[in-house]
Design an enzyme around this catalytic site. Structure first.
Site, PDB file in Angstrom:
ATOM      1  N   THR A 196       0.832  -1.217   0.000  1.00  0.00           N
ATOM      2  CA  THR A 196       0.000   0.000   0.000  1.00  0.00           C
ATOM      3  C   THR A 196       0.860   1.257   0.000  1.00  0.00           C
ATOM      4  O   THR A 196       0.480   2.267  -0.603  1.00  0.00           O
ATOM      5  CB  THR A 196      -0.969   0.015   1.192  1.00  0.00           C
ATOM      6  OG1 THR A 196      -0.241  -0.021   2.425  1.00  0.00           O
ATOM      7  CG2 THR A 196      -1.925  -1.153   1.127  1.00  0.00           C
ATOM      8  N   TYR A 230       2.400  12.232   6.083  1.00  0.00           N
ATOM      9  CA  TYR A 230       3.080  11.274   5.203  1.00  0.00           C
ATOM     10  C   TYR A 230       4.264  11.883   4.455  1.00  0.00           C
ATOM     11  O   TYR A 230       5.011  11.162   3.798  1.00  0.00           O
ATOM     12  CB  TYR A 230       2.084  10.669   4.209  1.00  0.00           C
ATOM     13  CG  TYR A 230       1.508   9.380   4.739  1.00  0.00           C
ATOM     14  CD1 TYR A 230       2.235   8.201   4.702  1.00  0.00           C
ATOM     15  CD2 TYR A 230       0.244   9.357   5.328  1.00  0.00           C
ATOM     16  CE1 TYR A 230       1.736   7.033   5.228  1.00  0.00           C
ATOM     17  CE2 TYR A 230      -0.276   8.180   5.852  1.00  0.00           C
ATOM     18  CZ  TYR A 230       0.479   7.027   5.805  1.00  0.00           C
ATOM     19  OH  TYR A 230      -0.023   5.874   6.333  1.00  0.00           O
ATOM     20  N   MET A 241      -2.831   5.412   0.170  1.00  0.00           N
ATOM     21  CA  MET A 241      -4.265   5.099   0.050  1.00  0.00           C
ATOM     22  C   MET A 241      -4.584   3.749   0.684  1.00  0.00           C
ATOM     23  O   MET A 241      -5.541   3.093   0.274  1.00  0.00           O
ATOM     24  CB  MET A 241      -4.693   5.041  -1.411  1.00  0.00           C
ATOM     25  CG  MET A 241      -4.550   6.298  -2.194  1.00  0.00           C
ATOM     26  SD  MET A 241      -5.406   6.152  -3.781  1.00  0.00           S
ATOM     27  CE  MET A 241      -4.455   4.844  -4.566  1.00  0.00           C
ATOM     28  N   HIS A 242      -3.841   3.327   1.665  1.00  0.00           N
ATOM     29  CA  HIS A 242      -3.883   1.966   2.190  1.00  0.00           C
ATOM     30  C   HIS A 242      -5.188   1.210   1.927  1.00  0.00           C
ATOM     31  O   HIS A 242      -5.220   0.204   1.226  1.00  0.00           O
ATOM     32  CB  HIS A 242      -3.634   1.993   3.703  1.00  0.00           C
ATOM     33  CG  HIS A 242      -2.361   2.602   4.122  1.00  0.00           C
ATOM     34  ND1 HIS A 242      -1.131   2.093   3.788  1.00  0.00           N
ATOM     35  CD2 HIS A 242      -2.105   3.704   4.875  1.00  0.00           C
ATOM     36  CE1 HIS A 242      -0.178   2.838   4.307  1.00  0.00           C
ATOM     37  NE2 HIS A 242      -0.744   3.820   4.977  1.00  0.00           N
ATOM     38  N   ASP A 243      -6.282   1.686   2.529  1.00  0.00           N
ATOM     39  CA  ASP A 243      -7.538   0.936   2.496  1.00  0.00           C
ATOM     40  C   ASP A 243      -8.172   0.912   1.115  1.00  0.00           C
ATOM     41  O   ASP A 243      -8.849  -0.052   0.747  1.00  0.00           O
ATOM     42  CB  ASP A 243      -8.521   1.510   3.513  1.00  0.00           C
ATOM     43  CG  ASP A 243      -8.016   1.336   4.934  1.00  0.00           C
ATOM     44  OD1 ASP A 243      -7.226   0.411   5.177  1.00  0.00           O
ATOM     45  OD2 ASP A 243      -8.418   2.130   5.809  1.00  0.00           O
TER      46      ASP A 243
END
Length: 320
Positions: A196, A230, A241-243
């Site tokens: 991610t 970040y 945008m991990h999720d």
């Protein structure tokens, strides 16, 4: 109608992008959203989910409030330093007010009801601590047969972000993570921090989204504090945008390249607590052709077409 999907989440700026990605995708039948403690408190994550669905014009989607703490030990800390006190950089009030209340049955009962009444197997995108999913599998064992797969954002192959070894979602409730990923015989895809972070977007991508329409503009308005946090991690102005990466895989299976690996979760009380132990020694991974993948073996996302993934998410979020 398309891919049947339920999202279990703790919004969260990246969760906001993930929810919108599913809510705006015409090839997705978003059956429900369930909330869990995590980035912020359960009342905040629930309110954020309701507001995000209102932003996307999807107040038809039921929201169930779930666990407000881990299964065994108290949550050690929340992610307010990254996501702000309200989970959305202090800007949740900029979103529309919810037009409905959370479902009276609560998250676990709502999950069970949605699964049992679905006419085909359902994908669950679990993008917060796994407490609700562990409780579902423990209290409604028949739900397993209605689950196509669980796509989980969590873990780190080469370290964590909450501790040197533990990623936040797994670290927040390791016992629940172990129940879902190791103890249960349910197909899982794990989308770890390693991938991610590689899928991070820059300020030019965010500017395109902001200019694309009302939803994109509202989503990018939630990001300034998140982007600032970040900057040191990524080395440029942008965000992970991990999720949304996990939800992209839930929507379009195969957009991420996965490999099956034996896995374990460290539930001890020492410095390794919450670590995701993925055994990548050559020769131990199972090939799907060998038969069903046993419990304790998880499909781990290891690569993707980075530009293609970013374009996919941008396109889905860029409604006028």
């Amino acid at each position: 109608m398309g891919q049947k999907l339920i999202i279990d989440t703790d919004p969260g700026v990246d969760d906001a992008f993930a929810i919108a990605l599913a809510a705006l995708s015409e090839d997705v039948e978003l059956l429900g959203v369930t909330t869990v403690f995590g980035n912020v408190s359960l009342p905040d994550t629930t309110r954020n989910a309701l507001r995000l669905l209102a932003l996307c014009g999807r107040s038809d989607v039921p929201v169930g409030a779930g666990a407000d703490r881990p299964l065994v030990h108290p949550q050690r800390s929340r992610a307010t330093r990254i996501h702000g006190a309200d989970g959305l950089s202090g800007r949740s009030s900029m979103l529309p007010e919810p037009t409905r209340e959370a479902h009276r049955a609560g998250a676990v009962n709502l999950l069970a009801e949605l699964l049992e009444t679905a006419d085909e197997p359902v994908t669950i995108a679990a993008i917060g601590p796994l407490t609700n999913i562990a409780l579902l599998l423990a209290t409604h064992p028949g739900a397993r047969e209605h689950i196509d797969r669980i796509v989980i954002m969590g873990g780190g192959l080469n370290g964590g972000n909450s501790t040197p070894v533990a990623e936040f979602n797994i670290w927040s409730d390791p016992e629940a993570a172990r129940r879902v990923l190791v103890a249960e015989d349910v197909p899982c895809v794990l989308v770890p921090l390693d991938l991610t972070l590689r899928c991070a977007v820059d300020s030019a991508w965010l500017a395109k989204l902001a200019a694309a329409g009302a939803v994109g503009s509202a989503l990018t308005a939630l990001t300034p504090d998140y982007v600032a946090s970040y900057r040191k991690v990524l080395g440029f102005d942008g965000m992970a945008m991990h999720d949304a990466v996990a939800v992209a895989e839930a929507i379009r299976p195969g957009i991420l390249r996965t490999e099956p690996f034996p896995i374990e979760i460290d539930c001890t009380s020492g410095p390794g607590r919450g670590a995701t132990l993925v055994d990548r020694r050559p020769g131990l991974a199972r090939d799907e052709a060998e038969g069903p993948v046993p419990a304790g073996t998880v499909h781990v996302a290891v690569d993707t077409d980075l530009d293609g993934l970013r374009a996919f998410v941008l396109d889905r979020l860029s409604l006028p």
